[in-house]
Motif scaffolding. Sequence first.
Motif, mmCIF file in Angstrom:
data_model
loop_
_atom_site.group_PDB
_atom_site.id
_atom_site.type_symbol
_atom_site.label_atom_id
_atom_site.label_comp_id
_atom_site.label_asym_id
_atom_site.label_seq_id
_atom_site.Cartn_x
_atom_site.Cartn_y
_atom_site.Cartn_z
ATOM 1 N N ARG A 1 0.827 -1.212 0.000
ATOM 2 C CA ARG A 1 0.000 0.000 0.000
ATOM 3 C C ARG A 1 0.860 1.260 0.000
ATOM 4 O O ARG A 1 0.492 2.263 -0.601
ATOM 5 C CB ARG A 1 -0.906 0.014 1.237
ATOM 6 C CG ARG A 1 -2.004 -1.020 1.205
ATOM 7 C CD ARG A 1 -3.183 -0.578 0.399
ATOM 8 N NE ARG A 1 -3.896 0.535 1.006
ATOM 9 C CZ ARG A 1 -4.896 1.180 0.422
ATOM 10 N NH1 ARG A 1 -5.274 0.832 -0.801
ATOM 11 N NH2 ARG A 1 -5.510 2.186 1.017
ATOM 12 N N GLU A 2 1.988 1.202 0.669
ATOM 13 C CA GLU A 2 2.872 2.363 0.687
ATOM 14 C C GLU A 2 3.444 2.658 -0.688
ATOM 15 O O GLU A 2 3.816 3.797 -0.977
ATOM 16 C CB GLU A 2 4.011 2.142 1.684
ATOM 17 C CG GLU A 2 3.586 2.231 3.146
ATOM 18 C CD GLU A 2 4.741 1.970 4.078
ATOM 19 O OE1 GLU A 2 5.817 1.510 3.585
ATOM 20 O OE2 GLU A 2 4.594 2.206 5.287
ATOM 21 N N ARG A 3 3.500 1.650 -1.549
ATOM 22 C CA ARG A 3 4.102 1.815 -2.870
ATOM 23 C C ARG A 3 3.073 2.088 -3.957
ATOM 24 O O ARG A 3 3.406 2.676 -4.986
ATOM 25 C CB ARG A 3 4.935 0.573 -3.212
ATOM 26 C CG ARG A 3 6.256 0.586 -2.438
ATOM 27 C CD ARG A 3 6.789 -0.805 -2.142
ATOM 28 N NE ARG A 3 8.067 -0.699 -1.420
ATOM 29 C CZ ARG A 3 8.126 -0.457 -0.110
ATOM 30 N NH1 ARG A 3 7.030 -0.299 0.605
ATOM 31 N NH2 ARG A 3 9.316 -0.379 0.494
ATOM 32 N N ASN A 4 1.831 1.698 -3.735
ATOM 33 C CA ASN A 4 0.771 1.992 -4.705
ATOM 34 C C ASN A 4 -0.573 1.851 -4.009
ATOM 35 O O ASN A 4 -1.088 0.749 -3.849
ATOM 36 C CB ASN A 4 0.859 1.060 -5.904
ATOM 37 C CG ASN A 4 0.047 1.581 -7.088
ATOM 38 O OD1 ASN A 4 -1.027 2.142 -6.902
ATOM 39 N ND2 ASN A 4 0.565 1.394 -8.290
ATOM 40 N N ARG A 5 -1.168 2.989 -3.634
ATOM 41 C CA ARG A 5 -2.423 2.966 -2.897
ATOM 42 C C ARG A 5 -3.626 2.791 -3.808
ATOM 43 O O ARG A 5 -4.742 2.549 -3.332
ATOM 44 C CB ARG A 5 -2.573 4.264 -2.099
ATOM 45 C CG ARG A 5 -1.527 4.442 -1.027
ATOM 46 C CD ARG A 5 -1.663 5.768 -0.312
ATOM 47 N NE ARG A 5 -2.939 5.901 0.374
ATOM 48 C CZ ARG A 5 -3.930 6.690 -0.005
ATOM 49 N NH1 ARG A 5 -3.794 7.428 -1.111
ATOM 50 N NH2 ARG A 5 -5.056 6.760 0.674
ATOM 51 N N LYS A 6 -3.426 2.942 -5.120
ATOM 52 C CA LYS A 6 -4.573 2.902 -6.020
ATOM 53 C C LYS A 6 -5.057 1.487 -6.316
ATOM 54 O O LYS A 6 -6.188 1.310 -6.765
ATOM 55 C CB LYS A 6 -4.221 3.597 -7.337
ATOM 56 C CG LYS A 6 -4.000 5.096 -7.203
ATOM 57 C CD LYS A 6 -3.724 5.710 -8.571
ATOM 58 C CE LYS A 6 -3.522 7.213 -8.470
ATOM 59 N NZ LYS A 6 -3.264 7.817 -9.800
ATOM 60 N N ILE A 7 -4.214 0.479 -6.126
ATOM 61 C CA ILE A 7 -4.586 -0.891 -6.494
ATOM 62 C C ILE A 7 -5.141 -1.619 -5.267
ATOM 63 O O ILE A 7 -4.468 -1.702 -4.233
ATOM 64 C CB ILE A 7 -3.373 -1.661 -7.049
ATOM 65 C CG1 ILE A 7 -2.771 -0.897 -8.237
ATOM 66 C CG2 ILE A 7 -3.771 -3.069 -7.457
ATOM 67 C CD1 ILE A 7 -1.527 -1.545 -8.808
#
Length: 594
Positions: free
Chosen positions: A96-102
């Motif tokens: 989540r820290e690296r990509n919150r959109k997925i």
Amino acid sequence: MPRGPEDHDGYASSLEPTAFGADRRLRVLVVEDSVLDAQLVEANLADSQLGPYIDVQHVKSLADAEKLLAGETFDCILLDLGLPDGVGPQNVNYLRERNRKIPIVVMTGDDRDESGLRAIHYGAQEYLIKGQVEGDALTRIIRHATERNRLVMELEALREREYFLATHDPLTNLPNRQLFRDRAELALAQARRHDQKVALCFIDLDGFKPVNDIYGHAVGDELLRRVANELAHEVRQTDTVARIGGDEFAILLMPAGGRSEIENLAQRFAQRISDIQRVLDHDVHIAASVGVALYPEHSHTVDELLQHADMAMYCAKGARDKSVCTYDEKIAEAPASHARLAVELGKALNSDQLLPFYQPWWDIDEDRMAGVEVLARWQTPNGELIYPDDFLPATDNSSHLLELGKRMLTQAAQQWVRWREQNIVPPRVEVNLSLRELREQSYLEALLEASERAGLPASQLQIQISGRDLLRNRDTVTGNRIGYLRAQGVRIGLGNVDINTPAALLAPWQIDSIRLSRSWLPHDAAKGLNGQGRVLERMQEVARGKQCDLIVNGVETDSHYRTLREAGCRYLQGFWRAPASDGTALARLLRQAR
């Protein structure tokens, strides 16, 4: 341009769920160290009704997932909680820290629900128990997770937009006053902990109102956006530029350097603004007055910083030769000093210590004195002469201003009559009026009555108004007062006009002379006008178009005289020919000039 709410991360709002199919394939990333479990997931997806439209990729570790996500995008991540490089719900937090959109759906072998529920607490949209979900049920979980995540992201984007609109100026996208105060409070707290300096620059635009009035709000708004952009490009990421009023900006410098470094930077702010000379195909002329206050040297709270920077800004606005002023003890003492000075000035008026001096300007084509500008001098009982810059500020909010103006005109009118009685052809007399004096109809009538009673014809009187003040305050009342004076036969002069002033700003005014400020003249004009020749030609064209005299002020040397004469200037004023003097000394000069 500063970022607006539309620049922040977030999904475009839509009430329609995402429809996966031939036109929009569902891309799923499976993060699972067990090849067998990954193949089982892939088989279940393939057996679902949506199976022909699902693309699946499989990686065995968080590190591999991170690399893949750096270059590709997915609609959903199916994440195992037991990986070689990560165990438990923290795996969710890592991705989540690296990509919150997925959206993330957790796969767990723990049928007690505890690890799955903890994973949702960390940001997963859903969890499933391995081996208990097949085919269409699995795709349904993925689609539900995708929709929930989309709605969450839209809600977050809406909250971000609401926060942005509440804390930023909608025109320039700069922080507003409240956010600026919040950041200033944080900056001071940090400065106290780390023994750092903070500087606050308060900026007021000079000349914005006429631009807005003459060209309309579209040009005025674009000008404000341009100013915001120029200032934002001049600061660091750790600094804050804010719009805190109509044409007022503030800049917080954190951490701040030494005083000279800050003043140089403030000067660059002013220069950036004055360099804006064309907006939406219109010539504009604006300048900036910048006040600087420092922590901890001058202030220890945000309110003090704002107050002291504001006081310094007004100091810069009142100065003729600088656009930046830094707060100091002298500025702090100014209100009390002005109050004491106002009392002393009242006494001086009552004892006739205020005297008129006369600064001539010359018609060099006809080699004659064209007129004299009346300048007030305060002669103390011990013979000391105090100049206007040192006592006029004390008249701003007192009745002394009106009395002083009337006194100077009356004495100058009487002196004009004495010159004529001495068989001297007296020159035209010019007196300076502030906007406050100009706007009072009864005061103007009293001035003209006093002048006529003393013997000075209205045709021999010229009233000069500060160009800086007039161009900043274009209104009907001022225009009406100027029209009234000209109807009485009085000439109107515009003084201290910047040579770069656009013609459109001068166009509305009915004036008889334009006196250029001395700031543009080089100290030594022997080598020319430092590239200002074309600007001077443009101003000469403006004067010809308005059928008014163009007076060049600040002519102090023979090189000034020769260069300006070659440039076609007719009216010159300055120490080159004669300094300001009393009526007796000027009479001798008038006799010599005959």
